[in-house]
Design an enzyme around this catalytic site. Structure first.
Site, mmCIF file in Angstrom:
data_model
loop_
_atom_site.group_PDB
_atom_site.id
_atom_site.type_symbol
_atom_site.label_atom_id
_atom_site.label_comp_id
_atom_site.label_asym_id
_atom_site.label_seq_id
_atom_site.Cartn_x
_atom_site.Cartn_y
_atom_site.Cartn_z
ATOM 1 N N CYS A 91 -0.543 -29.961 -0.874
ATOM 2 C CA CYS A 91 -1.152 -29.341 0.471
ATOM 3 C C CYS A 91 -1.489 -27.800 0.004
ATOM 4 C CB CYS A 91 -0.046 -29.304 1.404
ATOM 5 S SG CYS A 91 0.645 -30.649 1.974
ATOM 6 N N HIS A 343 -5.966 -30.568 8.573
ATOM 7 C CA HIS A 343 -5.498 -30.312 7.501
ATOM 8 C C HIS A 343 -6.189 -31.155 6.307
ATOM 9 C CE1 HIS A 343 -2.895 -29.350 4.225
ATOM 10 N NE2 HIS A 343 -1.937 -29.957 4.800
ATOM 11 N N CYS A 373 3.553 -25.210 3.924
ATOM 12 C CA CYS A 373 4.511 -26.044 3.355
ATOM 13 C C CYS A 373 3.774 -27.014 2.240
ATOM 14 C CB CYS A 373 5.242 -26.952 4.116
ATOM 15 S SG CYS A 373 4.162 -27.942 5.398
#
Length: 387
Positions: A91, A343, A373
Site C-alpha cells: 500500500c 484505495h 498503513c
C-alpha cells in the site's frame, strides 16, 4: 545535503473498479497520461533532464508487470535515456517511490525525478496470483494476511464500535462529495479519457467512486464483511475498490530555481517502520511519530493530516493514539479519503500526498503529514513543509 521540493502534484480521477470509467483503459495508459501531463504543465523542464522515474505498483503482473514504470515512460514518449523503476511496498508503494527519489536528490545522485504510482484493481485484482508461503504460519497468524480481519482486531483492541465506524465512513463520503461540488479537487485532478455507462468515450474530471447518498443509517444496514458472527467492519466502512494513478515532480531546490519553477512544498522528513502484522493498520502511529521526531516537530505543529483510510476501524485507532480525536474535523482528511475515493494500492501514497499539498495551499498551512498503513505490518509517513 540538497533540499528536496515538490514542484507539481497531480492525479487521475478515481474510477470504480467494477464496470467503471477506466474499464477499457490500461494501467500503463493512466500512468503515461500523468507523466505527459507533468511535462506539459512544466514546459521549462525538458523530458531528457529527468534523472529517474520511480513508480509504485503492487500487483506487478498482467498489464502491470514487467516494470510498468518503464512501459509507461515509453508510452509517454519520454526519451529512452531516462531510466524508470517500479517500486513495491504494498500500500505504501508510491510513497516509497517518493522517498527513494527524495534520497537520490538529497545525496546529489539526481537533480530531477518523476514519481507516482498506479493500480488498476478492476483489471488486476488484489488477490491475483497471491500464494503465501505455508511456513509463514509458524511466525504470523494466517489472518494477518487478511486485511479485513486485521481491522477487526484493531477495532476490538481499541474499542472502536460499529457506530463510530459508520459515522466516520459517512463523513468520508460527505466530505469528498462536498470537495467535488466546491471544486476543491480541481487543482489536482487531470481530466482523463474513459468510457461512460453506455460505452461512449469521454473525458472524466471527477471521482466516480464517491457515494453522496451515504448516511450512517444506510451504512448501519450492511452486514459484516469479514467476520460474519461478531464482526463490525463492513464493505461500507472499508476503502472502496478503484482504479487510478497519481504523480509528482520532485527536484532539488537549486534545480527548481535554475528552471524558474516555483516549489509548492519541501520534503521535511520521511519514515518507514514495521509493526505486528496482525494489527498492520496501526503502522501510521509509529511511522508518524518517527517522521515527526526526524523533523523536530510534534503533532500539534502539523496543520493538516492525510491518513489513508484503509478501514474506518483502522484509521480511528491511529487518530486516537496520535492524540487527534478532538481535531478530526479541523485537521484530518478534510476532503474525505479512501473510504469514499478508493484505495488503488500502488497509487494511494502519491494520491494522499497530492491531496495534502493542495489542501495545505488552500489553508495556507505550513506543515502537513501524509501517512498510511501497509499490509503485513508496516507504516510509512512523510512530513511536508510549504515553501
Amino acid at each position: 545535503m540538497e533540499q528536496v521540493v515538490i514542484v507539481d502534484a497531480i492525479r487521475t480521477p478515481m474510477g470504480r473498479s467494477k464496470g467503471g470509467a477506466f474499464r477499457h483503459v490500461r494501467a500503463e495508459d493512466l500512468s503515461a497520461h500523468l507523466m505527459r501531463s507533468l511535462l506539459s504543465r512544466n514546459p521549462s523542464l525538458e523530458a531528457s533532464a529527468i534523472d529517474d522515474i520511480y513508480w509504485g505498483c503492487v500487483q506487478q503482473t498482467l498489464e502491470q508487470g514487467f516494470n510498468i514504470a518503464r512501459n509507461a515512460a515509453l508510452l509517454a514518449e519520454i526519451p529512452h535515456s531516462v531510466p524508470a523503476n517500479t517500486v513495491n511496498r504494498l500500500c505504501g508503494s508510491s510513497m516509497q517511490a517518493l522517498h527513494d527519489a527524495a534520497r537520490m536528490i538529497m545525496t546529489g545522485d539526481a537533480g530531477v525525478c518523476l514519481i507516482g504510482g498506479v493500480e488498476h484493481m478492476g483489471h488486476v485484482p488484489m488477490s491475483h496470483g497471491v500464494d503465501f508461503h505455508p511456513g509463514l504460519s509458524r511466525n504470523v497468524a494466517k489472518a494477518a494476511g487478511m486485511m479485513g480481519l486485521t481491522a477487526e482486531m484493531l477495532a476490538r483492541l481499541h474499542g472502536i464500535s460499529r457506530e463510530m465506524q459508520d459515522q466516520f465512513a459517512a463523513r468520508s463520503h460527505a466530505r469528498a462529495w462536498a470537495a467535488t461540488q466546491s471544486g476543491a479537487f480541481k487543482a489536482e485532478i487531470i481530466p482523463t479519457g474513459g468510457h461512460d455507462a453506455d460505452g461512449v468515450l469521454k473525458s472524466f474530471n471527477y471521482d466516480e467512486v464517491i457515494r453522496p447518498e451515504t448516511t450512517v443509517e444506510t451504512l448501519s444496514t450492511l452486514k459484516p464483511a469479514f467476520d460474519p458472527v461478531t464482526g463490525t467492519v463492513t464493505a461500507g466502512t472499508s476503502s472502496a475498490l478503484s482504479d487510478g494513478a497519481a504523480a509528482m515532480l520532485l527536484m532539488s531546490e537549486s534545480r527548481a530555481r535554475e528552471l524558474g519553477l516555483k516549489p509548492r512544498a519541501r520534503v521535511r522528513s520521511m519514515a518507514v517502520v514495521g509493526c505486528d502484522p496482525s494489527i498492520m493498520g496501526y503502522g501510521p502511529v509509529p511511522a508518524s511519530k518517527l517522521a515527526l521526531k526526524k523533523a523536530g516537530l510534534s503533532t500539534s505543529d502539523i496543520d493538516v493530516f492525510e491518513m489513508n483510510e484503509a478501514f474506518a476501524a483502522q484509521i480511528l485507532p491511529c487518530i486516537k493514539d496520535l492524540g487527534l480525536m478532538e481535531q478530526i474535523d479541523e485537521k484530518i482528511n478534510l476532503n474525505g479519503g479512501a473510504i469514499a475515493l478508493g484505495h488503488p494500492l500502488g497509487c494511494s501514497g502519491a494520491r494522499i500526498s497530492t491531496t495534502l499539498i493542495n489542501q495545505m495551499e488552500r489553508k495556507d498551512a505550513q506543515f502537513g503529514l501524509a501517512t498510511m498503513c501497509i499490509g503485513l505490518g508496516q507504516g510509512i509517513a512523510t512530513v511536508f513543509e510549504r515553501v
